[in-house]
Design a protein around this motif. Structure first.
Motif, PDB file in Angstrom:
ATOM      1  N   PRO A   1      -9.229   1.882  -4.702  1.00  0.00           N
ATOM      2  CA  PRO A   1      -9.906   0.598  -4.940  1.00  0.00           C
ATOM      3  C   PRO A   1     -11.250   0.573  -4.220  1.00  0.00           C
ATOM      4  CG  PRO A   1      -7.649   0.275  -4.166  1.00  0.00           C
ATOM      5  CD  PRO A   1      -7.962   1.730  -4.004  1.00  0.00           C
ATOM      6  N   GLN A   2     -12.180  -0.194  -4.793  1.00  0.00           N
ATOM      7  CA  GLN A   2     -13.527  -0.247  -4.227  1.00  0.00           C
ATOM      8  C   GLN A   2     -13.676  -1.355  -3.189  1.00  0.00           C
ATOM      9  OE1 GLN A   2     -15.944   2.165  -5.114  1.00  0.00           O
ATOM     10  NE2 GLN A   2     -13.991   2.974  -5.833  1.00  0.00           N
TER      11      GLN A   2
ATOM     12  N   THR B   1     -10.292  -7.526  -4.212  1.00  0.00           N
ATOM     13  CA  THR B   1      -9.427  -7.620  -5.388  1.00  0.00           C
ATOM     14  C   THR B   1     -10.206  -8.260  -6.537  1.00  0.00           C
ATOM     15  OG1 THR B   1      -8.648  -9.834  -4.880  1.00  0.00           O
ATOM     16  CG2 THR B   1      -7.395  -7.989  -3.937  1.00  0.00           C
TER      17      THR B   1
ATOM     18  N   THR C   1      -2.036  -8.677  -1.854  1.00  0.00           N
ATOM     19  CA  THR C   1      -2.870  -7.750  -2.627  1.00  0.00           C
ATOM     20  C   THR C   1      -4.170  -7.464  -1.887  1.00  0.00           C
ATOM     21  OG1 THR C   1      -3.668  -9.634  -3.914  1.00  0.00           O
ATOM     22  CG2 THR C   1      -1.966  -8.262  -4.942  1.00  0.00           C
ATOM     23  N   GLY C   2      -4.726  -8.484  -1.233  1.00  0.00           N
ATOM     24  CA  GLY C   2      -5.967  -8.292  -0.490  1.00  0.00           C
ATOM     25  C   GLY C   2      -5.783  -7.243   0.601  1.00  0.00           C
TER      26      GLY C   2
ATOM     27  N   ALA D   1      -3.391  -4.942   0.735  1.00  0.00           N
ATOM     28  CA  ALA D   1      -3.066  -3.642   0.144  1.00  0.00           C
ATOM     29  C   ALA D   1      -4.329  -2.957  -0.370  1.00  0.00           C
ATOM     30  CB  ALA D   1      -2.060  -3.823  -0.997  1.00  0.00           C
ATOM     31  N   MET D   2      -5.193  -3.716  -1.039  1.00  0.00           N
ATOM     32  CA  MET D   2      -6.409  -3.121  -1.590  1.00  0.00           C
ATOM     33  C   MET D   2      -7.319  -2.605  -0.479  1.00  0.00           C
ATOM     34  SD  MET D   2      -6.018  -3.036  -4.726  1.00  0.00           S
ATOM     35  CE  MET D   2      -4.263  -3.239  -4.722  1.00  0.00           C
ATOM     36  N   ARG D   3      -7.435  -3.386   0.586  1.00  0.00           N
ATOM     37  CA  ARG D   3      -8.305  -2.950   1.682  1.00  0.00           C
ATOM     38  C   ARG D   3      -7.749  -1.694   2.337  1.00  0.00           C
ATOM     39  NH1 ARG D   3      -9.745  -8.354   2.102  1.00  0.00           N
ATOM     40  NH2 ARG D   3      -8.025  -8.957   3.460  1.00  0.00           N
TER      41      ARG D   3
ATOM     42  N   LEU E   1      -5.781   0.571   0.904  1.00  0.00           N
ATOM     43  CA  LEU E   1      -5.951   1.705  -0.006  1.00  0.00           C
ATOM     44  C   LEU E   1      -7.401   2.179  -0.038  1.00  0.00           C
ATOM     45  CD1 LEU E   1      -3.723   0.817  -3.101  1.00  0.00           C
ATOM     46  CD2 LEU E   1      -3.415   2.738  -1.536  1.00  0.00           C
ATOM     47  N   ALA E   2      -8.325   1.218  -0.006  1.00  0.00           N
ATOM     48  CA  ALA E   2      -9.746   1.565  -0.044  1.00  0.00           C
ATOM     49  C   ALA E   2     -10.119   2.393   1.188  1.00  0.00           C
ATOM     50  CB  ALA E   2     -10.594   0.293  -0.114  1.00  0.00           C
TER      51      ALA E   2
ATOM     52  N   ARG F   1      -2.176 -13.403  -3.023  1.00  0.00           N
ATOM     53  CA  ARG F   1      -3.564 -13.041  -2.709  1.00  0.00           C
ATOM     54  C   ARG F   1      -3.659 -12.318  -1.369  1.00  0.00           C
ATOM     55  NH1 ARG F   1      -4.903 -17.761  -5.565  1.00  0.00           N
ATOM     56  NH2 ARG F   1      -4.809 -19.128  -3.752  1.00  0.00           N
TER      57      ARG F   1
END
Lengths: 477, 223
Positions: free
Chosen positions: A459-460, A463, A424-425, A427-429, A431-432, A421
């Motif tokens: 990503p918006q 996650t 991924t959290g 990475a998503m932030r 990328l966003a 978590r």
């Protein structure tokens, strides 16, 4: 023909297929016609889903008693004056066919459409023995002229357009007027009909496949729309049926249950034009029909599938619905699969028949969308079976190092939920933030397989797991 | 070991059986003897009139042409009329089916030849064993009475069908066939024919008259 599989080069095959404009145009016909026709005809029969269950149960019952039904089938064939030849391998099956052809001094052998014939590369063997093999199904005839394998199990020339057929006919039918008009498909059909009519009448041996064998009566069944199979088996002195062992069903009633789902699933017809039940050779008083009736029964690895996780595949009735509904087949066509059987059923069957080392790529060519299983008339769990192959491929260290490394990397995090978590959290932030201006990425490290063909959406923010948690909390609050 | 013995023993090894287990053998014997019908298709369950109407509609749906006559005596004239309407020569080939034999062919100008086809006949007439309403399917049985080649070689295939021989579904037709030929007995060939020959092998476009008849005409005898 297809003696040398190109399945190990699936990725290259697929890439070529995607760049082939003629092929892509032809595949457009598959994407629309087959699907709409099947849906329409299934909707007209209220019992269709129940009949699928019935067909599945009949095939399961047969597989559980296969040894006994095969013995009963052979007895019944013998009783009707026919002869059964058992073949463990493709080579034994070819030899059984050639021995009969040689004994009767055959020069021309006509053939109805048969996937077993493709599986054992029979045409090459017939030609090598100095005889002429003539495919009589229109699609098979066209691809025989082109020295190609079928690209679909019921529509062998579905990868071609009419203009290609026209140029093949002009190239091969050189005795005809070069100025003739072949611009219409009916003109192509008429030309093939005229040429093949002479072959039918001249043939010494006719070879057909079988959709079913009936244990009760020793009957073989073929299903066609053209009538070519009937002319193939009725006019020559000798009729040879080539069929694999799992084709046997107990009774005429059982065959009728399955026939109801076969044509509907395959071509979207209520019933195919010609369904033919053949039992033995010509009888006293008959004025036509073959003097000899032979059945070559092929195993070729099927007996070893029984009792394994792949047994369900032996229910397959070769309707083609799985490939007609497969987004991967729609994109690359049948030849990319590199051997005899394409699409989802081919992805399961090919590794069994030629080895997972050669056919192991095919089960990977699936999005696991599940459409194949949802339309299979005998309810074969095709995605599950493809997954079994992926597991075997992984166990046997046949998958590429990058895939194994990637899976290992993912597994490390997947087994540690907190770390997963967190990673991924983050990475998503990240990328966003990076993608916030454009909302998408044209290239990303380690993801060129995706971004070479299309942009990767940014990503918006949160996650999926975070959003899910928030939503659940919101609902309970 | 012979291929036969090898294949059977492979099957048995894979399934962990030896082939002589009583319950397995009994199951197989029972199924072959009883021949269960499975799922019944409701559309074939109608009255005699409904079955005939369904047969006609389904056969037409499969692109056959259909004409109904009141009695066997009217068949030759109906066939002569069909040939005239299609600008075909007044010539047919047929077998020696007793039902065809008793028809008044001499009342028409039809020229008749007998026996199997050599591929040069334009038109042939066979008598059907049965018709199946659920899909408009004709059922033809092989023999000198109705030679198989007559179903496939001519450009125009004509079938005579007695209305009383129209069954609702395939299973009722098999019962009728078993009654005629005995349980386990089969004619050399049973042909189910549903419409004229066709192919969609070129660009998925359906074209009639691939190798078999370009046209299928059914004459139904109601009386």
């Amino acid at each position: 023909m297809t003696a040398h599989p190109t399945s190990p080069r699936f990725k290259d095959n697929a890439r070529q297929a995607l760049d082939d404009a003629q092929l892509q145009k032809a595949l457009g016909n598959v994407r629309v016609n087959f699907i709409e026709r099947r849906a329409a005809v299934a909707a007209k029969l209220p019992e269709f889903e129940e009949l699928r269950d019935s067909a599945r149960d009949i095939k399961d019952h047969v597989l559980a008693h296969l040894d006994l039904y095969l013995e009963r089938y052979e007895e019944a064939v013998t009783r009707s004056g026919g002869q059964v030849h058992w073949a463990r391998t493709a080579a034994e099956a070819r030899e059984a066919v050639l021995a009969i052809c040689r004994r009767v001094g055959a020069k021309t052998v006509t053939k109805g459409k048969s996937m077993i014939s493709e599986e054992i590369a029979l045409n090459d063997a017939i030609e090598a023995a100095g005889m002429k093999a003539v495919e009589t199904d229109l699609g098979e005839y066209i691809i025989q002229l082109r020295h190609e394998a079928p690209s679909h199990i019921i529509a062998p020339a579905v990868h071609l357009n009419a203009t290609q057929v026209e140029s093949d006919f002009r190239k091969h039918h050189t005795h005809l007027d070069p100025a003739r008009d072949l611009s219409q498909p009916t003109q192509l059909l008429t030309e093939a009909r005229t040429i093949l009519r002479e072959k039918f009448l001249a043939a010494d041996v006719g070879i057909t496949g079988a959709n079913f064998l009936i244990a009760e009566t020793g009957t073989s069944i073929i299903v066609t729309n053209e009538g070519n199979g009937d002319l193939t088996q009725t006019l020559p002195k000798v009729h040879i049926v080539i069929a694999s062992i799992e084709k046997v069903v107990p009774t005429l009633e059982d065959a009728s249950q399955i026939l109801r789902v076969l044509a509907r699933s395959a071509t979207g017809q209520e019933m195919s034009v010609y369904t033919t039940f053949s039992t033995g050779p010509r009888r006293p008083g008959d004025v036509d029909g073959p003097e000899e009736y032979h059945v070559v029964l092929l195993d070729n690895g099927r007996s070893a599938m029984l009792g394994t996780e792949f047994q369900d595949m032996l229910r397959c009735i070769r309707c083609g619905a799985c490939m007609n509904h497969c987004p991967v087949y729609h994109a690359v066509g049948g030849h990319a699969y590199g051997w005899v059987y394409p699409g989802p059923m081919g992805a399961v069957l090919t590794p069994t028949l030629i080895g997972v080392d050669k056919g192991g790529h095919l089960p990977n060519a699936s999005t696991f969308c599940g459409r194949c299983e949802s339309v299979c008339p005998v309810r074969i769990p095709l995605p599950k079976l493809m997954r079994h192959w992926r597991e075997r491929e992984f166990e046997r260290h046949l998958s590429p190092a990058t895939v194994r490394w990637g899976l290992g990397f993912w597994a490390f995090f997947a087994k540690r939920p907190k770390l997963y978590r967190l990673a991924t959290g983050l990475a998503m932030r990240a990328l966003a933030r990076l993608g916030r201006t454009k909302g998408r990425f044209a290239s990303l490290p380690f993801a060129s397989g995706w971004t070479d063909h299309r942009d990767f959406p940014a990503p918006q923010g949160a996650t999926f797991q975070d959003q899910w948690k928030a939503r659940r909390n919101g609902r309970t609050a | 070991m012979s291929a036969r013995a090898d294949i059977l023993s492979n099957i048995r090894r894979s399934m962990g059986v030896n082939g002589s287990e009583r319950p397995r053998v009994a199951t197989v014997e029972e199924r072959l003897e009883r021949a269960p019908r499975g799922v019944v298709v409701e559309r074939g369950r109608g009255s005699k009139e409904e079955r005939l109407a369904l047969f006609v509609a389904q056969a037409k749906g499969a692109l056959a042409t259909v004409v109904e006559v009141e009695s066997r005596a009217e068949v030759p004239a109906a066939i002569a009329a069909y040939l005239r309407e299609n600008n075909l020569p007044a010539r047919i080939r047929r077998g020696d089916d007793p039902r065809l034999e008793e028809m008044p062919w001499a009342d028409t100008a039809l020229e008749i030849s007998f026996g199997k086809s050599d591929g040069k006949d334009l038109t042939a007439v066979n008598h059907a064993f049965a018709g199946v309403a659920e899909t408009g399917t004709l059922v033809m049985t092989a023999g000198h009475e109705n030679p198989t080649t007559l179903n496939f070689l001519p450009d125009y295939a004509i079938a005579v069908l007695d209305a009383k021989d129209v069954t609702g579904d395939y299973e009722d037709m098999w019962s009728k066939l078993r009654f005629a030929y005995g349980k386990g007995g089969m004619p050399r060939v049973v042909n189910w024919i549903t419409g004229p020959s066709r192919s969609a092998d070129i660009e998925q476009t359906m074209l009639l008259g691939a190798h078999g008849p370009r046209s299928l005409h059914v004459v139904i005898v109601k009386g």
